[in-house]
Design an enzyme around this catalytic site. Structure first.
Site, short mmCIF file in Angstrom:
data_model
loop_
_atom_site.label_atom_id
_atom_site.label_comp_id
_atom_site.label_asym_id
_atom_site.label_seq_id
_atom_site.Cartn_x
_atom_site.Cartn_y
_atom_site.Cartn_z
N ASP A 26 18.10 14.73 -3.79
CA ASP A 26 19.13 13.53 -3.60
C ASP A 26 19.80 13.38 -5.11
OD1 ASP A 26 18.55 13.22 -1.00
OD2 ASP A 26 17.27 11.64 -1.14
N ASP A 65 13.79 -0.14 -3.23
CA ASP A 65 14.22 0.20 -4.37
C ASP A 65 15.71 -0.08 -4.76
OD1 ASP A 65 11.60 1.30 -4.97
OD2 ASP A 65 12.04 3.14 -3.96
N ARG A 76 10.19 0.46 -10.90
CA ARG A 76 11.69 0.45 -11.02
C ARG A 76 12.05 -0.39 -12.12
NH1 ARG A 76 10.57 4.47 -8.51
NH2 ARG A 76 11.59 5.02 -6.41
N SER A 108 9.24 12.02 1.99
CA SER A 108 9.69 11.42 1.08
C SER A 108 8.63 10.72 0.21
CB SER A 108 10.77 10.35 1.63
OG SER A 108 11.18 9.34 0.33
N1 ARG Z 1 7.58 0.90 0.31
C1 ARG Z 1 7.29 1.12 -1.09
C2 ARG Z 1 8.12 0.15 -1.70
O1 ARG Z 1 9.05 -0.26 -1.42
C3 ARG Z 1 7.30 2.47 -1.53
C4 ARG Z 1 8.97 3.00 -1.82
C5 ARG Z 1 8.87 4.54 -2.15
N2 ARG Z 1 10.30 4.78 -2.54
C6 ARG Z 1 10.68 5.87 -2.29
N3 ARG Z 1 12.15 6.10 -3.07
N4 ARG Z 1 10.41 6.70 -1.78
O2 ARG Z 1 7.77 0.00 -2.92
#
Ligand code: ARG
Length: 406
Positions: free
Chosen positions: A15, A125, A96, A177
């Protein structure tokens, strides 16, 4: 006149690799790729840096933030025993804000006009990236190419192939993912989107299946100072190293697999698979040592704040005042959390089998024992129980008088 620059949070994956060229074409900008090492276990950061350039970035930087991630992000989360919905140790939610911090720094250093991330519009995110940027650098724009573009994975691959962009895909059908850092690994998509389907074994990388876990238990000792783990089996280690070693040892026993339905901030329920062997082992040990060292009222209040703390980090409010104020509370609460915890790793479990504290524990043998050394004055209990029960006794008498059944 040169084009405005945008600093992209670059992972080296599909991506963000196609996002570089997409932004050049659709936003008329130059892209600086910025990859942040938060312990995701990629061996060759130099390769990722080069890939950023090959995909069309004018500049490409990699930041080794492993120690910073451990001491500034994992450490406070551990002091707060932070687990979203009581289950998820906040793996992605913790990294993040740190990534945002470095994006903003690189944006300043390169005179960029904005930052970009590769998140979709369906996750948490994007919120964490953008709210973080709004706090640390409100003057910077944010671009979300994947959210705006809305391409499927296969279409993105075709689009890249048409342009000769050297994308990092092994096969078109890579099913999950993944996000990963020192505190754990997350997996979504593919068959996992059926909450009834058991996660296939190929989802997992950091943990063995309990079925394949060793038949002999392994014991280890973690020592904490002020709530921070400082030694593993007597060896003093920097936190990042300690977490990494524990992660590998606990993962080898199948510790730390989490399968849950999660409430996302954007309103969606999603099925998530996590592997957090080191995090689960440390959280288990830390909580247990707190039980030994915290006075009752403080312990109870702390538990009530922990959920709130996890929730605000999950919801992208890392840089806000409540986080800061709660950190001050968590630091103070951890002041006397000093001692050692014995953990047994066995068949998917990290079990506390012993704990001690040389000078900070509140366990007193002579109070607890039923043996001859007992110094607890049991005669005091008689009056205590009478007074403790007085309000209820009074109430129950009235209720009975008025014909209520208890
Ligand atoms: N659901 C989890 C969170 O919001 C994991 C997110 C994983 N992020 C990703 N871009 N695959 O913290």
């Amino acid at each position: 006149m040169s084009k405005p620059r945008i600093v992209l949070a670059y992972s080296g994956g599909l991506d963000t690799s196609v996002a570089i060229q997409w932004m050049r074409e659709h936003k008329d900008v130059e892209v600086v790729a910025c990859a942040v090492d938060v312990g995701q276990g990629v061996d060759d950061l130099d390769e990722i840096r080069q890939r950023g350039l090959d995909c069309g970035a004018v500049e490409s930087v990699v930041v080794d933030a492993r120690d910073e991630f451990a001491t500034e992000f994992i450490q406070p989360a551990l002091k707060a025993n932070a687990m979203y919905m009581g289950k998820y140790p906040l793996v992605s939610a913790l990294s993040r804000p740190l990534i945002v911090k470095h994006l903003v720094r690189v944006a300043r250093e390169t005179g960029a006009a904005g930052v970009a991330h590769g998140c979709t519009g369906k996750g948490n995110d994007q919120v964490r990236f953008e709210v973080g940027t709004m706090c640390l650098a409100p003057d910077l724009d944010t671009i979300a190419p994947i959210r705006e573009w809305g391409l499927t994975r296969d279409a993105a691959i075709d689009w890249a192939n048409e342009r000769g962009i050297p994308i990092p895909v092994k096969s078109k059908s890579s099913p999950y993912s993944i996000d990963e850092n020192a505190w754990g690994r997350t997996a979504e998509c593919g068959i996992l989107e059926d909450p009834w389907a058991a996660p296939p074994e190929d989802v997992f990388e950091r943990t063995v299946s309990v079925k394949d876990a060793p038949d002999a238990p392994e014991e280890l000792v973690v020592a904490f100072e002020h709530g921070v783990p400082v030694t593993l089996d007597g060896e003093r280690l920097p936190l990042a190293e300690l977490v990494a070693q524990l992660d590998a040892r606990a993962g080898a026993h199948g510790v730390g697999r989490i399968d849950m339905i999660e409430d996302r901030l954007v309103g969606i329920k999603s099925r998530e698979i996590y592997e957090c062997p080191g995090a689960i082992a440390l959280l288990t040990a830390h909580r247990d040592l707190e039980d030994l060292c915290l006075e009752q009222e403080l312990a109870e209040h702390k538990r009530s704040e922990e959920g709130r703390y996890a929730q605000l980090i999950y919801n992208g409010l890392w840089w806000g005042p409540l986080k800061k104020a709660l950190d001050a509370f968590m630091d103070e609460a951890n002041r006397y959390v000093n001692g050692e915890v014995r953990l047994e790793l066995f068949k998917g479990h990290a079990t506390v089998v012993g704990r001690r504290s040389a000078d900070s524990g509140l366990y007193q043998y002579e109070m607890a024992t039923y043996d001859a050394e007992d110094q607890f004055d049991q005669s005091l209990a008689e009056g205590f129980v009478k007074l403790w029960g007085l309000p209820l006794k009074t109430w129950a008498a009235r209720a009975t008088q008025q014909g209520d059944r208890l």
